[in-house]
Design a protein around this motif. Structure first.
Motif, PDB file in Angstrom:
ATOM      1  N   SER A 116       0.850  -1.189   0.000  1.00 37.94           N
ATOM      2  CA  SER A 116       0.000   0.000   0.000  1.00 37.94           C
ATOM      3  C   SER A 116       0.892   1.247   0.000  1.00 37.94           C
ATOM      4  CB  SER A 116      -0.876   0.000   1.249  1.00 37.94           C
ATOM      5  OG  SER A 116      -0.087   0.287   2.397  1.00 37.94           O
ATOM      6  N   THR A 122      -1.936  -6.449   2.223  1.00 41.18           N
ATOM      7  CA  THR A 122      -3.293  -6.904   2.506  1.00 41.18           C
ATOM      8  C   THR A 122      -3.200  -8.352   2.948  1.00 41.18           C
ATOM      9  OG1 THR A 122      -4.235  -5.415   0.847  1.00 41.18           O
ATOM     10  CG2 THR A 122      -5.597  -7.278   1.559  1.00 41.18           C
ATOM     11  N   ASP A 147      -4.561  -1.240   7.364  1.00 42.63           N
ATOM     12  CA  ASP A 147      -3.355  -0.639   6.799  1.00 42.63           C
ATOM     13  C   ASP A 147      -2.763   0.395   7.750  1.00 42.63           C
ATOM     14  OD1 ASP A 147      -1.416  -0.160   4.786  1.00 42.63           O
ATOM     15  OD2 ASP A 147      -2.534   1.617   4.134  1.00 42.63           O
ATOM     16  N   ASP A 148      -1.470   0.643   7.584  1.00 43.67           N
ATOM     17  CA  ASP A 148      -0.733   1.640   8.359  1.00 43.67           C
ATOM     18  C   ASP A 148      -0.726   1.313   9.848  1.00 43.67           C
ATOM     19  OD1 ASP A 148       0.926   3.823   8.519  1.00 43.67           O
ATOM     20  OD2 ASP A 148      -0.695   5.291   8.657  1.00 43.67           O
ATOM     21  N   ASN A 153       2.161  -3.660   8.440  1.00 38.76           N
ATOM     22  CA  ASN A 153       3.280  -2.959   7.808  1.00 38.76           C
ATOM     23  C   ASN A 153       4.656  -3.426   8.250  1.00 38.76           C
ATOM     24  OD1 ASN A 153       0.900  -1.211   7.397  1.00 38.76           O
ATOM     25  ND2 ASN A 153       2.372   0.258   6.570  1.00 38.76           N
TER      26      ASN A 153
END
Length: 275
Positions: A116, A122, A147-148, A153
């Motif tokens: 991303s 994902t 995400d993030d 991550n």
């Protein structure tokens, strides 16, 4: 039981500072921490180390501290790994690209899970134990990691992995492997394993694999079922988990799921490699 020593967050700069001339191939140095030298265990650990040296072609000098002593009632053995934690997945991909030297490496990189804009993947993970609080790990259900966050991550890398990727780190202890001398072991599997005994060489090969970095966050999730902690704020995956699929295009770190190792984005199973 596995344990780990944590060397903290790694960045491109801190890894780059440790660069050194690589070894000529994988070499495993075994350091006796008690009860090994002069026993059948010394030969068994040595055979296990030679096996891994014969199948891994990465340039790395790895150190395992080994012992063969009483570990207490009911404890067969233990293995500990030294880990670099909260490694950005984008950093790992860059390091993998820099060390790639084969057609298989090129294929794995070409099919690496898309990142991303924040550098996350994902990935399917176990559901929350407390969905409203977004807390803990459930024994059932699944979700996509947000995400993030650290869970999506970042990963952990064994120090053996890092040595293979960039070299250096000298005589860092990459793993601690202890077998209990209170149990019956068979040290020569060529004529079968004696009834009531454990296959020392087979178990040593297995445990050295964990210390080298053959680990999965799916097992850690399984061990961590329950609530009381912000699950998304922790790393969970390891390097192999970035190639752990349950279907084409579906990275999957859930436990109890039929998952497999794939270097083409989950389209095919690599070398019958099921987790």
């Amino acid at each position: 039981m596995r344990s780990a020593r944590f060397l903290g967050m790694v960045s491109v700069l801190t890894i780059g500072a440790a660069l050194a001339a690589p070894a000529s191939a994988l070499t495993i140095k075994l350091i006796d921490q008690g009860g090994v030298n002069g026993t059948a265990a010394q030969r068994g650990f040595g055979i296990a180390a030679r096996y891994w040296e014969s199948v891994i072609t990465s340039d790395a000098a790895v150190r395992f501290d080994v012992s063969f002593e009483s570990l207490g009632a009911g404890i067969l053995g233990s293995t500990g790994s030294t880990l670099f934690t909260y490694v950005p997945i984008s950093t790992y991909k860059s390091l993998l690209s820099g060390s790639a030297n084969s057609a298989l490496d090129a294929k794995a990189l070409a099919n690496f899970a898309p990142l991303s804009p924040t550098g996350g993947v994902t990935v399917t993970v176990p559901d929350y134990f407390e969905p409203k609080a977004q807390d803990g790990v459930s024994a059932t259900g699944s979700r996509i990691a947000p995400d993030d966050t650290a869970i999506a991550n970042t990963i952990a890398l064994s120090s053996a992995n890092v040595k293979a990727l960039v070299g250096g780190f000298g005589d860092v202890v990459d793993g601690e492997i202890a077998f209990s001398s209170d149990f019956n072991f068979d040290f020569d599997p060529r004529d079968g394993i004696t009834a009531g005994s454990y296959d020392f060489i087979g178990v040593a090969i297995h445990e050295m694999g964990h210390a080298l970095g053959f680990l999965s966050g799916a097992q850690d999730f399984d061990y961590s079922v329950g609530g009381g902690f912000p699950v998304d704020e922790f790393w969970w995956g390891y390097s192999a988990d970035l190639f752990r699929y349950s279907a084409p295009g579906v990275l999957d770190w859930t436990f109890g799921t039929d998952s497999y190792f794939s270097i083409d984005g989950g389209v095919t199973v690599f070398d019958d490699g099921y987790f």
